[in-house]
Design a protein around this motif. Structure first.
Motif, short mmCIF file in Angstrom:
data_model
loop_
_atom_site.label_atom_id
_atom_site.label_comp_id
_atom_site.label_asym_id
_atom_site.label_seq_id
_atom_site.Cartn_x
_atom_site.Cartn_y
_atom_site.Cartn_z
N PHE A 109 0.50 -1.24 -0.49
CA PHE A 109 0.03 0.07 0.18
C PHE A 109 0.88 1.11 0.07
O PHE A 109 0.56 2.09 -0.88
CB PHE A 109 -1.00 0.03 1.16
N LEU A 110 2.10 1.31 0.84
CA LEU A 110 2.44 2.34 0.65
C LEU A 110 3.35 3.04 -0.17
O LEU A 110 3.15 4.16 -1.06
CB LEU A 110 3.82 2.56 1.98
N ASN A 111 4.15 1.72 -0.97
CA ASN A 111 4.74 1.80 -2.07
C ASN A 111 3.89 2.82 -3.55
O ASN A 111 4.11 3.21 -4.00
CB ASN A 111 5.16 0.26 -2.82
N ALA A 112 2.86 1.71 -2.95
CA ALA A 112 1.70 2.48 -4.69
C ALA A 112 1.23 3.55 -4.28
O ALA A 112 0.54 4.29 -5.15
CB ALA A 112 0.14 1.63 -4.36
N LEU A 113 0.89 4.26 -2.98
CA LEU A 113 0.81 5.56 -2.32
C LEU A 113 1.47 6.67 -2.71
O LEU A 113 1.11 7.26 -3.24
CB LEU A 113 0.45 5.43 -0.79
N LEU A 114 3.08 6.09 -2.60
CA LEU A 114 4.46 6.93 -2.98
C LEU A 114 4.62 6.98 -4.63
O LEU A 114 5.35 7.60 -4.86
CB LEU A 114 5.54 6.30 -2.21
N HIS A 115 3.42 6.76 -5.85
CA HIS A 115 4.08 6.38 -6.72
C HIS A 115 5.21 6.31 -6.76
O HIS A 115 5.85 7.13 -9.15
CB HIS A 115 3.52 8.01 -7.61
N GLY A 116 5.92 5.15 -6.77
CA GLY A 116 7.02 5.17 -7.24
C GLY A 116 8.49 5.97 -6.56
O GLY A 116 9.60 5.99 -7.46
N LYS A 117 8.25 7.15 -6.15
CA LYS A 117 8.80 8.04 -5.24
C LYS A 117 10.33 7.31 -4.42
O LYS A 117 11.11 7.65 -4.17
CB LYS A 117 7.89 8.63 -4.31
N GLU A 118 9.40 6.30 -4.31
CA GLU A 118 10.49 5.59 -3.74
C GLU A 118 10.68 3.71 -3.25
O GLU A 118 9.18 4.07 -3.34
CB GLU A 118 11.41 5.46 -1.85
N GLU A 119 10.98 2.97 -2.74
CA GLU A 119 10.92 1.22 -2.96
C GLU A 119 10.80 0.86 -1.43
O GLU A 119 11.78 1.08 -0.89
CB GLU A 119 11.56 0.62 -4.39
N ILE A 120 9.86 1.14 -0.87
CA ILE A 120 9.96 0.37 0.44
C ILE A 120 9.83 -1.52 0.98
O ILE A 120 9.74 -1.59 0.49
CB ILE A 120 8.78 0.74 1.73
N LYS A 121 11.02 -1.75 0.84
CA LYS A 121 11.64 -3.01 1.12
C LYS A 121 11.11 -3.90 2.07
O LYS A 121 11.16 -4.99 2.50
CB LYS A 121 13.03 -3.10 0.81
N LEU A 158 -10.38 0.38 -12.68
CA LEU A 158 -8.67 0.13 -11.88
C LEU A 158 -8.14 0.33 -13.11
O LEU A 158 -7.22 -0.09 -13.75
CB LEU A 158 -8.66 -0.49 -11.34
N GLU A 159 -6.76 1.33 -12.98
CA GLU A 159 -5.92 1.39 -13.81
C GLU A 159 -4.15 0.46 -12.91
O GLU A 159 -3.32 -0.10 -13.43
CB GLU A 159 -5.41 2.64 -14.55
N THR A 160 -3.94 1.22 -11.76
CA THR A 160 -2.33 1.25 -11.00
C THR A 160 -3.40 0.49 -9.87
O THR A 160 -4.23 0.24 -9.77
CB THR A 160 -2.68 3.25 -11.13
N LEU A 161 -2.22 0.21 -9.34
CA LEU A 161 -2.37 -0.84 -8.17
C LEU A 161 -2.73 0.41 -7.48
O LEU A 161 -3.68 -0.83 -6.11
CB LEU A 161 -0.67 -0.69 -7.80
N PHE A 162 -2.47 1.32 -7.06
CA PHE A 162 -2.68 2.56 -6.27
C PHE A 162 -4.26 2.55 -5.96
O PHE A 162 -5.06 2.24 -4.99
CB PHE A 162 -2.81 3.57 -6.55
N ASP A 163 -5.11 2.53 -7.49
CA ASP A 163 -6.37 2.33 -7.99
C ASP A 163 -7.09 1.04 -6.74
O ASP A 163 -8.15 1.54 -6.29
CB ASP A 163 -6.81 2.31 -9.13
N LYS A 164 -5.88 0.20 -7.57
CA LYS A 164 -7.11 -1.28 -6.78
C LYS A 164 -6.68 -0.82 -5.15
O LYS A 164 -7.66 -2.11 -4.67
CB LYS A 164 -5.63 -2.05 -7.55
N TRP A 165 -5.72 -0.30 -4.55
CA TRP A 165 -5.53 -0.38 -3.02
C TRP A 165 -7.13 0.65 -2.47
O TRP A 165 -7.95 0.17 -1.79
CB TRP A 165 -4.92 -0.05 -2.40
#
Length: 295
Positions: free
Chosen positions: A35-47, A173-180
């Motif tokens: 969810f956080l990675n989708a929310l940040l729209h690729g600005k960074e990747e949380i592992k 729904l197009e993006t992972l963020f949309d889906k969340w």
């Protein structure tokens, strides 16, 4: 057991129990990471994330405390405060700022320190609107220089999601963020997993969100949480309806008053045309002498 009863297949994301089970537990932390990675729209990747104590105290024992819904940090040391807000509060924005100060203060180590801070994200998933005249449901807020319109400080970020404004259907729904957002907004009404949600993370989500798979303790806790949510919703709806009813009654009264005033004015005009004394016209119509003389 509660008497409320449950007829849905999946839990309601807006309940405290569901939010903390899906986003606030170690065993399900892949859901929060996604969810956080989708929310940040690729600005960074949380592992990776590490959950922190959700109850924070001030610097003194007598200071006011803060209890977060979810509080964690990623592998870079950036802090994330994630809150589910069911209803509007008078000082909601103040609360967001206040909560962020805990994540700021506790980064100060003992001894020598150069004041370098890690990023802080305060995220509000809102089941209400804070910008009623704006159609956007995603709002990212930072400290900004008003003259240059440039970000003054990029390590403090507030993200607000106005869920009532998210109205996309499954085929949109197009993006992972949309889906969340679709899952958060519609989970309790779904009877099966939508075809659009085929990512592995949603396989996990629908498995842990299925009420029939809860043990007795989990089911009891969810029923209590659901009852609290429904009671709160009923109170808010009642208050809103009363407000509407009062507004209608007030409007009707004002309308009657305006109508009566217009009748009195028309009657006064006719009386003046007929040559009646101003004092008599005032007595019969209820208008003041000043009002009559201005006709």
């Amino acid at each position: 057991m509660c008497s409320e009863g449950i007829f849905e297949r999946y839990i309601n994301f807006y309940t405290d129990f569901a939010f903390k089970k899906l986003f606030g537990t170690e065993i399900n932390k892949d859901l929060l990471i996604s969810f956080l990675n989708a929310l940040l729209h690729g600005k960074e990747e949380i592992k990776e994330i590490t959950y922190l104590n959700a109850e924070r105290l001030g610097t003194q024992e007598y200071d006011r405390r803060a209890v977060f819904d979810v509080y964690c940090k990623n592998e870079k040391g950036e802090h994330f405060i994630v809150e589910m807000q069911k209803g509007e509060q008078q000082f909601f924005k103040d609360r967001s700022i206040y909560y962020s100060t805990f994540a700021i203060r506790e980064q100060a180590p003992r001894g020598v320190w150069n004041y370098g801070l890690k990023g802080i994200y305060t995220i509000g998933i809102l089941n209400f609107t804070i910008y009623p005249d704006n159609t956007d449901f995603y709002h990212e807020v930072k400290l900004t220089d008003l003259a240059t319109k440039e970000v003054f400080y990029d390590k403090l970020t507030f993200i607000y999601l106005e869920m009532p404004k998210f109205t996309k259907k499954e085929n949109e729904l197009e993006t992972l963020f949309d889906k969340w957002l679709y899952v958060i907004h519609n989970l309790a009404t779904l009877m099966e997993r939508p075809q659009a949600l085929q990512e592995r993370v949603f396989t996990h989500l629908f498995e842990v969100a299925e009420i029939a798979k809860f043990n007795r303790k989990e089911r009891y806790e969810y029923e209590e949480s659901l009852k609290n949510y429904r009671d709160w919703f009923s109170v808010m709806e009642t208050a809103e309806n009363k407000g509407i009813a009062k507004g209608i009654a007030k409007g009707m009264a004002q309308g009657v008053e305006i109508g009566e005033k217009r009748k009195a004015v028309e009657m006064a005009k006719q009386m003046r045309t007929d040559g009646m004394p101003v004092e008599s016209i005032a007595r019969y119509t209820g208008l003041s002498i000043e009002e009559i003389e201005e006709l």
